[in-house]
Design a protein around this motif. Sequence first.
Motif, PDB file in Angstrom:
ATOM      1  N   UNK A   3      28.012  60.387 -14.827  1.00 50.73           N
ATOM      2  CA  UNK A   3      27.571  60.698 -16.120  1.00 50.73           C
ATOM      3  C   UNK A   3      27.910  59.585 -17.066  1.00 50.73           C
ATOM      4  N   UNK A   4      26.839  59.390 -18.073  1.00 51.29           N
ATOM      5  CA  UNK A   4      27.010  58.458 -19.185  1.00 51.29           C
ATOM      6  C   UNK A   4      28.084  58.958 -20.203  1.00 51.29           C
ATOM      7  N   UNK A   5      28.587  60.117 -20.330  1.00 48.21           N
ATOM      8  CA  UNK A   5      29.612  60.268 -21.259  1.00 48.21           C
ATOM      9  C   UNK A   5      30.833  60.244 -20.761  1.00 48.21           C
ATOM     10  N   UNK A   6      31.127  59.593 -19.322  1.00 49.16           N
ATOM     11  CA  UNK A   6      32.240  59.382 -18.656  1.00 49.16           C
ATOM     12  C   UNK A   6      33.194  58.487 -19.458  1.00 49.16           C
ATOM     13  N   UNK A   7      34.237  58.756 -20.140  1.00 51.68           N
ATOM     14  CA  UNK A   7      35.033  57.458 -20.771  1.00 51.68           C
ATOM     15  C   UNK A   7      35.083  56.221 -20.172  1.00 51.68           C
ATOM     16  N   UNK A  23      37.314  51.621  -4.782  1.00 48.56           N
ATOM     17  CA  UNK A  23      37.475  50.258  -4.074  1.00 48.56           C
ATOM     18  C   UNK A  23      38.762  49.997  -3.262  1.00 48.56           C
ATOM     19  N   UNK A  73      38.242  52.701  -0.182  1.00 51.78           N
ATOM     20  CA  UNK A  73      37.193  52.520   0.843  1.00 51.78           C
ATOM     21  C   UNK A  73      37.909  51.223   1.550  1.00 51.78           C
ATOM     22  N   UNK A  75      19.596  50.054  -5.748  1.00 54.59           N
ATOM     23  CA  UNK A  75      20.049  51.304  -5.736  1.00 54.59           C
ATOM     24  C   UNK A  75      21.586  51.310  -6.211  1.00 54.59           C
ATOM     25  N   UNK A  76      22.134  52.321  -6.960  1.00 58.46           N
ATOM     26  CA  UNK A  76      23.497  52.500  -7.085  1.00 58.46           C
ATOM     27  C   UNK A  76      23.899  53.700  -5.717  1.00 58.46           C
ATOM     28  N   UNK A  98      25.010  53.382  -1.265  1.00 54.99           N
ATOM     29  CA  UNK A  98      25.535  52.463   0.110  1.00 54.99           C
ATOM     30  C   UNK A  98      24.960  53.299   1.235  1.00 54.99           C
ATOM     31  N   UNK A 121      35.541  61.875   3.147  1.00 54.61           N
ATOM     32  CA  UNK A 121      34.558  61.798   2.130  1.00 54.61           C
ATOM     33  C   UNK A 121      34.917  62.857   0.914  1.00 54.61           C
ATOM     34  N   UNK A 133      33.603  61.001  -5.333  1.00 58.77           N
ATOM     35  CA  UNK A 133      33.147  62.202  -4.705  1.00 58.77           C
ATOM     36  C   UNK A 133      32.425  63.391  -5.638  1.00 58.77           C
ATOM     37  N   UNK A 154      25.614  63.152  -1.023  1.00 62.69           N
ATOM     38  CA  UNK A 154      26.033  62.525   0.321  1.00 62.69           C
ATOM     39  C   UNK A 154      25.180  63.258   1.454  1.00 62.69           C
TER      40      UNK A 154
END
Lengths: 96, 96, 96, 96, 96, 96, 96, 96, 96, 96
Positions: H12-16, H28, H31, H49-50, H52, H68, H74, H79
Amino acid sequence: MLFHVIMDVKIPRDLPADERADILAREKAYSQDLQRQGKWRHIWRMAGQYANVSIFDVRDNAELHDILSGLPLFPFMEIRVTPLLRHPSAIREDDT
Amino acid sequence: MLFHVIMDVKIPRDLPADERADILAREKAYSQDLQRQGKWRHIWRMAGQYANVSIFDVRDNAELHDILSGLPLFPFMEIRVTPLLRHPSAIREDDT
Amino acid sequence: MLFHVIMDVKIPRDLPADERADILAREKAYSQDLQRQGKWRHIWRMAGQYANVSIFDVRDNAELHDILSGLPLFPFMEIRVTPLLRHPSAIREDDT
Amino acid sequence: MLFHVIMDVKIPRDLPADERADILAREKAYSQDLQRQGKWRHIWRMAGQYANVSIFDVRDNAELHDILSGLPLFPFMEIRVTPLLRHPSAIREDDT
Amino acid sequence: MLFHVIMDVKIPRDLPADERADILAREKAYSQDLQRQGKWRHIWRMAGQYANVSIFDVRDNAELHDILSGLPLFPFMEIRVTPLLRHPSAIREDDT
Amino acid sequence: MLFHVIMDVKIPRDLPADERADILAREKAYSQDLQRQGKWRHIWRMAGQYANVSIFDVRDNAELHDILSGLPLFPFMEIRVTPLLRHPSAIREDDT
Amino acid sequence: MLFHVIMDVKIPRDLPADERADILAREKAYSQDLQRQGKWRHIWRMAGQYANVSIFDVRDNAELHDILSGLPLFPFMEIRVTPLLRHPSAIREDDT
Amino acid sequence: MLFHVIMDVKIPRDLPADERADILAREKAYSQDLQRQGKWRHIWRMAGQYANVSIFDVRDNAELHDILSGLPLFPFMEIRVTPLLRHPSAIREDDT
Amino acid sequence: MLFHVIMDVKIPRDLPADERADILAREKAYSQDLQRQGKWRHIWRMAGQYANVSIFDVRDNAELHDILSGLPLFPFMEIRVTPLLRHPSAIREDDT
Amino acid sequence: MLFHVIMDVKIPRDLPADERADILAREKAYSQDLQRQGKWRHIWRMAGQYANVSIFDVRDNAELHDILSGLPLFPFMEIRVTPLLRHPSAIREDDT
């Protein structure tokens, strides 16, 4: 003239509780008034859904649109309209 | 207990004409018999489609399946079933 | 009363050529007769498709269904029907 | 050159009432001006939807895009465009 | 005037081999003739598909339809048409 | 190596006007720079849509991804990628 | 250069048994030969499906298309292609 | 036991910004730790695409779900899971 | 290990009646044998459909695939597989 | 009477943490109470999803709707309902 209408309701979470209650009360009165007039002939809840299946008996497409667009919940509904007619195998007098 | 059922009919082009006529005659009789028993409560044609919208009033899911899978046109139909119940705004006694 | 109708045509490859020619000739005559009566108000081809967009002006849903199910190409068409009404911004007298 | 255009309108709930009223007034004037010029040839409301079906008669794709992207409601619409042409069965002079 | 066209080809398995070869040869000649005239401006294969993406440069919708419906493979294709216009960021002279 | 890319743009309504203007200016410069390098070979607007169809000519999938994910509008786009290759009927030298 | 490919197989029921057996044998040999060359890097069966997920490592889009369109089962497959690249979090040397 | 997993990411765009950076760093590390253990066998980026494509090698469905649902991203992923097995044509020892 | 499987059955109309009866008899025996072994844990008919919902309890994906691809009706089914696991709110011992 | 129900959960990100925890605790208690009564017969997690597959055993459609619409998570769920019945090949006594 009969129409089959499915109404899916999605009320936004941030609608104030009193505004929500007011809309729902007006929706119920609006629906029952049209049912009494015979224009909203049937209404059923779909199990597990905030949605209904309805049968309308109206003069023409314009009257159907006036009724649907006048629903207090109209801004929060997704509506699908299917024009109906008497089925050649129907035996019930009033399914016309 | 009420169910909303949509039946789309696709009769294959190579079905012999008399077999087709026979199936359609049996389909009509089958439907009207169930309508008379009150189990096939409503049936409407959808405008421009070889399809109908029906309301069934049956004892349970098993009886609904027996009725639908016994349709003479069953092998040539695509069927969608939605369980219904009384809507809290309904005023009509028999929409239950 | 106006309806928006999209007709997608898929004629099976194994239809004999003369039967096909006969159906297409009857389809054209049928359509033009209804256009002359004012019931099939508009018909346009969709570019690159064997399909048309049409506007019908009929008395009710039943008349629309009679017209559509009577099309010689009806068994080979997929049809989508949308009821229309006058738009509040329309200025043309006859778009009603 | 004719185009079939469907416009679905979804005005966000948090648009201020006066901004909304202003956009709707400008939309109506914009549409009626183009109707008077003969470029927006038809517009119909789809029953039960906040949506319209329109027929445009424009010089080319670029003019169509200029008109559509200039709609005051453009940011709040989902638009589908289909290029049309005269149908070989059409009898009406002006469906071209 | 530019159009983006996707053509998906599905040749029926029971088409006789020589009829198939004949159609494919005529399709290629038809396409190359239009490419030479500048009306079929680009054609690319989509990897792993029996399908192509093409750009047409035609006078109007009617000419596009004449070209597409005249394709020898037209009865075996699913076609999607999208009208294009110059992008405001384009720098190439001939992408118009 | 060629790729067909469709970009649908949905800029959120609450993006500040100057931020929006800045992103659009950078997007245009970014696109034109790549066009001048020959990597963004074509770009067309789709009529009635805030969307474009583009053809990229890049070294490999990784370079395509670097270019697309570097678009200033990337966070506001839905992107579909289709790998292309020379069509056996193509006559134009540079459609490879 | 890596590609993700899903192949759904639908062999027509009326394909003669020996023709079918021959195609399947050639398909297996063709696949194993490409696996040995390192071009068909992975192949997995999807549980419950007559379908596989594969990873190809090829020079470019054209080589991918040559390989896929050369599959003995190609006329009976629906194929979806997705270009891949190294993920920034990958640690395995050969996932490039 | 192998599973094919596609992860589409929509942050979401509003995630700090710092919260976002923290989640991505943890994603990362998470994973790569699983890759080192051999449980997250492959991960590739889908071009443009964003998103995988990954191959997991786990003991059972429950372990797959634990992995997962424990992904730092998540809550921001869509998914899709497909169970895989050895393909009868596979020659590589470790595609099992 | 549990899997949720939906099987839609479409038996072609031209399958000889005795071949059909034979396949159905073998399908029933095959299913009941696996039910007795505890591998096909549940099977329910979906009302109005020639389809079932089943729960399988198998060692791994490979065993599931062996079972499904061995179904006498396999060539006439569309199958969807979803891996399941114990729900944290489940109280029943054997839903694992 | 049995019903197959899929519940997809999407809890909005801005739901306060304590409200979320409270809803989840009430959801679990509600579900386990119905499981103990035998009305919520099975519940399984779908791997990799915040979703479950459940089997309900209720008196009728109305009871099913009461149960589902009473779920503390109901406002945050997308629900799909399929009526089930005993399969003719079932051997287990209690799959009815």
